[in-house]
Design a protein around this motif. Structure first.
Motif: not given
Lengths: 94, 701
Positions: A19, A40, A43-44, A46-47, B105, B108-109, B112
Motif C-alpha cells: 500500500k 489487480l 486488490t485480489m 486484499h480480497v 475491484l 474496493i481498491l 479499502k
C-alpha cells in the motif's frame, strides 16, 4: 524501481508495504497496462486475504455457538441431577 | 497455416486475426454499425446471449470482443465454426463480465486499500485495471474470472454472515451455564433451613429490641426526674463524684449483667421493669444521701450512657460472638478502679468498644443481619468457597488449560479467560481470609465491612461475571487478536489454532460430563451407604431388643425363686436350692443376664444383682434360723434327742458354710448352745466335760 518494490511486496504478501509503495507508484508515470496488472494483483490479494480470515472467524463463531449450546445442555443436566440428589437426600433424612 | 475460418467460410490469416475480423465485419455489412460504436454495447451483448441461442456473428461484431478473443494464446488455432462455438461463447460471456468485476475491484481498491491515503484513482488507472483483468483472463482462461467473481461475492457476504453469528452468540444468556445452575441448586437446597432459623432469631432479636427500647424509654424518663432533683441539689464536687463512682461502678456492673441476662432471655419486659424500678430506687437512695456524699451529674450521665449502650447492644447483637465480646468488655469495666483519677481514659476506651458492639446490632450490622451468628456466616462462606473450588476444578481440566493458555499466548494478555477467572477466585479467597482474620482478632467492624465486600465477589454474581468475561474474551476476541499479526503468518497460525480450539472445546464438554458423572456416582454411593447404615442400625436394634427380653425373663425367674423363700413352710433345703437357682438362671440365659448385670454396673445392673443376692441370703438365713429354733423346741419338749439336734445343727452349719452370719441366726444358735450346755452340765462326767467345751466354743462366737 517502484514497480519492482511493489511487485516484491505483493510476492511477499506484505499488504501494508504494498500500500505504501502503491501511493508513490500511482502518482508516478507508469503505463496503464503495467499499473493495471499490479492494481489487480494488489486488490485480489486484499480480497482473498479478507475472505480467508472471515471464513475462519465464521467457523470460530459457529464453534463458539455450538460449544455454548453443549455447555448449556450439560449444565441443565447437572443442575437437574443435583436437584434430584438433594431431593432424594431430603426424603431419606425426613 | 492458420486454421481460423470466418463465418462466411473464407479462411482468414491468423497472424492478422484482429485485422481480418474487422475486415470480416465490414465485408458482411456490419461495418457501419461497428464503426459507430466505440464501447461495449449492452444491447448487443444481451442480444447475443439472452436471445437463447448464441450468435457467433453478433458476438464477433461486439466492439472490442474480437481484440479480446485475439489476445488468447490459442487465437491462432481457434476454429471459428461450430467446433469452437462453445469456447467462443464462454469467452464472450467472460468478456461481458469483466467490466462489472473491474468496477467492483476499483471500488474496493479505492475504498479499502487507499482508504487512508490521499490518492484518488484516475479513470485511466481504472481502465488499466480492467485491461489487467482482461489480460489475466486471456492468459489463465475464463475460469480465472469465475474465481475472481466468487471471491468478490464472498467479500460482500461473509461480513454479513459474521455479524449474524455474533448477534446469535450475544443472545445466548450466561445464566444457563453449569456454574450458575450448580450455585442455584446449592443455594436453594441448602439455605432453606438456615433461613428459617435466621428469621426466627431475627424476629426474637427484633422483639427484644422493641421491648428493651420501650423499657429504656420509661427508665430514661424517670431518671430525668432524679437527675433534675440532683441538679437542684447542686452536688457536683469531684471528690464526692469519685467516692460515688465506686458505688456506681458496682451499679453499672449490675446493670450490664442484668442487660446480658435480659438479652439472652429474650428481654422479659416484666423482669426488666422490676429491675429498672430497683435501679431507680437505688438512684433515688443515693440522691438522698448526705450532701457530702452525692455523686456528680457527670458520673451519672456517663453511667446512663453506658447503660443505654449496653441495653442497645444487648438487644441487637448476634448472640455467640458479639455476646462474648460484650461480656469481655463488661468484665474489664467491672475491674476499673473508679477511685483512680486516670480511670476516666480507660473507661472512655471501653465505652468506645461498647460503641463498636452497639454498631453491630441488627440495624448497624446489616452485613450479617440475615445470619444467626458468626458460625453460620462461616459455614455459608465455606460452602460457597467449596463450591467455587469444585467449579474451578471443572474449568481446570486439561483440555481447558491447553485451550486457555493458547488463547492467552495468542492474545499476549494476562487478563483473558482463565487468568481473569482465577484472579476472581483468588480475590474471593483473599477477602474471605481477611474476614476470618478480622473476626479472630475481634475487629468486628472491619470484619463486617469485608463481609459486605465479599458478598460482591461471591456467589452467583461473581461466577456469572467470570463466565461472561471468559466467554467474551474467549475464542472470538482471541481470534481478533490474530488479525493484528502479520498477514504472511496469520493464516497458517489461525488455521492451526482454530482446529486446536475446536478439538479442545469438545474436550471441555467431555470434562464437564465426567464431572457430572462423578457427582451422580457420589450421590449414589452416599445413598447406598445410608441404606447400609440403616440396615446395620436395624440389626443392632433387634439384637438389643432380644437381650432386653432375655434379661426380663431372667429377672422374672429370679423374683419367683425369691418368692419361694418367703413361704412359711419353706424348708432350708428348699431355700438353699432356690438361692442356688439364681445363678443358674443367669447361666441358662447364655450369660446375657449376667453380662447385663456385670456390664451394667455403672448403670445400676450390678447394684440390682447385689441387692437381689442380698435379699436371697437374708431369706435363707431366716429359714435356717427358723429350722434351728424348731429343732431346739422339739428337743426341749423331748420329742427329739440331743443327738438329732446336734446332727441338725451340723447340717445347717454345713449348708450355710461361711455365709451363716445373720445376727438373728447367731442369736438363735447361741440360745441353742446355752440350752445344750445346761443339759450336759447335769449329765454324766463325759457330758459335763462336753458342756465345758461347748461353753468355750460359745465364748468364741
Amino acid at each position: 524501481m517502484q514497480i519492482q518494490d511493489l511487485k516484491q511486496a505483493l510476492e511477499d504478501g506484505d499488504i501494508e508495504k504494498a500500500k505504501s509503495v502503491l501511493q508513490v507508484f500511482l502518482s508516478s508515470d507508469v503505463s496503464e497496462k503495467e499499473a493495471g496488472k499490479i492494481l489487480l494483483d494488489l486488490t485480489m490479494l486484499h480480497v482473498q486475504s479478507e475472505n480467508t480470515f472471515n471464513k475462519i472467524e465464521l467457523a470460530f463463531l459457529d464453534e463458539a455457538i455450538e460449544e455454548l449450546k453443549a455447555l448449556k445442555k450439560v449444565a441443565a443436566n447437572a443442575g437437574e441431577a443435583l436437584e434430584q440428589a438433594e431431593l432424594k437426600s431430603r426424603i431419606q433424612n425426613s | 497455416m492458420v486454421n481460423i475460418t470466418a463465418i462466411n467460410g473464407e479462411p482468414v490469416t491468423g497472424s492478422k486475426f484482429g485485422q481480418d475480423l474487422t475486415s470480416f465485419r465490414q465485408s458482411k455489412g456490419h461495418g457501419h454499425k461497428a464503426e459507430t460504436k466505440t464501447n461495449h454495447s449492452s444491447e448487443t451483448e444481451h442480444a447475443a446471449v439472452e436471445s437463447g441461442a448464441f450468435s457467433m456473428e453478433t458476438a464477433l461484431n461486439t466492439p472490442g470482443f474480437s481484440e479480446f478473443l485475439a489476445g488468447f494464446p490459442d487465437a491462432e488455432v481457434l476454429d471459428m465454426d461450430e467446433a469452437d462455438e462453445k469456447l467462443v461463447k464462454e469467452r464472450f460471456e467472460a468478456f461481458k463480465e469483466i467490466p462489472k468485476a473491474s468496477k467492483k475491484l476499483g471500488e474496493i481498491l479505492q475504498a479499502k486499500i487507499l482508504k487512508d491515503t490521499s490518492v484518488k484513482l484516475k479513470p485511466e488507472q481504472l481502465k488499466g485495471l480492467e485491461q489487467g483483468l482482461m489480460e489475466r483472463v486471456q492468459n489463465e482462461g475464463v475460469e480465472a474470472l469465475k474465481i475472481i467473481n466468487q471471491d468478490l461475492e464472498d467479500y460482500e457476504k461473509l461480513p454479513l454472515a459474521i455479524k449474524a453469528k455474533q448477534e446469535e452468540l450475544s443472545a445466548m444468556e450466561p445464566e444457563d451455564s453449569l456454574e450458575s445452575k450448580l450455585i442455584d441448586s446449592k443455594e436453594s437446597l441448602g439455605s432453606a433451613e438456615e433461613r428459617k432459623t435466621t428469621l426466627e432469631a431475627e424476629n426474637n432479636a427484633f422483639n427484644a429490641i422493641v421491648r428493651g427500647e420501650k423499657a429504656l424509654g420509661q427508665f430514661s424518663a424517670e431518671f430525668k426526674i432524679v437527675e433534675a432533683e440532683m441538679q437542684k441539689a447542686g452536688l457536683e464536687s469531684v471528690k464526692t463524684a469519685q467516692e460515688n463512682a465506686e458505688q456506681y461502678g458496682r451499679y453499672l456492673e449490675v446493670v450490664e449483667k442484668r442487660a446480658e441476662v435480659f438479652a439472652e432471655a429474650g428481654m422479659n419486659t416484666d423482669e426488666l421493669q422490676n429491675y429498672l424500678q430497683a435501679a431507680k430506687n437505688k438512684v433515688e437512695a443515693v440522691a438522698k444521701l448526705d450532701t457530702g456524699k452525692k455523686f456528680s451529674l457527670e458520673a451519672a450521665a456517663g453511667i446512663m450512657k453506658n447503660f443505654d449502650e449496653a441495653i442497645d447492644a444487648a438487644g441487637g447483637m448476634s448472640e455467640d460472638l458479639l455476646g462474648e465480646y460484650r461480656r469481655g468488655i463488661s468484665e474489664q469495666l467491672s475491674k476499673v478502679d473508679y477511685a483512680d483519677p486516670e480511670s476516666g481514659e480507660e473507661v472512655t476506651k471501653l465505652n468506645q468498644k461498647l460503641d463498636d458492639v452497639r454498631k453491630l446490632s441488627l440495624r448497624g450490622f446489616s452485613g450479617v443481619a440475615r445470619v444467626s451468628g458468626p458460625r453460620s456466616v462461616w459455614n455459608s462462606l465455606e460452602d460457597a468457597y467449596r463450591l467455587k473450588a469444585e467449579i474451578s476444578t471443572v474449568l481446570r481440566n486439561p483440555a481447558d488449560i491447553g485451550r486457555i493458555k493458547d488463547l492467552n499466548d495468542l492474545a499476549n494478555r494476562d487478563d483473558i479467560g482463565f487468568g481473569s477467572l482465577q484472579d476472581l477466585y483468588k480475590n474471593v479467597s483473599k477477602v474471605g481470609n481477611r474476614i476470618e482474620t478480622e473476626y479472630r482478632n475481634n475487629s468486628v467492624q472491619k470484619g463486617a465491612r469485608l463481609y459486605r465486600q465479599s458478598k460482591e465477589f461471591s456467589g452467583k454474581n461473581v461466577l456469572a461475571r467470570a463466565w461472561k468475561s471468559f466467554r467474551n474474551e474467549g475464542p472470538v476476541s482471541a481470534w481478533k487478536s490474530f488479525r493484528k499479526e502479520s498477514p504472511d503468518q496469520r493464516h497458517k497460525v489461525a488455521m492451526e489454532k482454530a482446529e486446536a480450539v475446536f478439538s479442545e472445546s469438545l474436550g471441555k464438554v467431555a470434562g464437564l460430563e465426567r464431572k457430572l458423572e462423578k457427582l451422580q456416582n457420589a450421590s449414589e454411593e452416599k445413598a447406598a451407604m445410608e441404606l447400609k447404615l440403616k440396615s446395620l442400625t436395624r440389626y443392632l436394634f433387634n439384637e438389643a431388643e432380644e437381650t432386653r427380653q432375655v434379661i426380663a425373663e431372667v429377672r422374672k425367674e429370679f423374683r419367683q425363686n425369691l418368692k419361694v423363700l418367703t413361704e412359711p413352710d419353706a424348708s432350708l433345703e428348699k431355700a438353699l436350692k432356690a438361692w442356688q437357682s439364681l445363678d443358674s438362671a443367669f447361666e441358662e440365659s447364655d450369660g446375657s443376664g449376667v453380662e447385663y448385670f456385670d456390664a451394667g454396673e455403672d448403670y445400676g445392673g450390678g447394684r440390682e444383682y447385689d441387692q437381689l443376692e442380698k435379699d436371697a441370703k437374708e431369706l435363707v438365713m431366716i429359714v435356717a434360723t427358723r429350722e434351728m429354733v424348731k429343732g431346739f423346741k422339739e428337743f426341749k419338749k423331748g420329742s427329739t434327742t440331743i443327738e438329732k439336734l446336734k446332727l441338725q445343727m451340723m447340717s445347717i452349719e454345713r449348708a450355710l458354710g461361711d455365709t451363716a452370719t445373720s445376727p438373728r441366726y447367731l442369736e438363735v444358735k447361741n440360745e441353742v448352745l446355752e440350752g445344750l450346755i445346761d443339759v450336759y452340765k447335769k449329765g454324766s462326767p463325759g457330758e459335763k466335760a462336753l458342756a465345758i467345751v461347748l461353753k468355750a466354743y460359745k465364748a468364741k462366737l
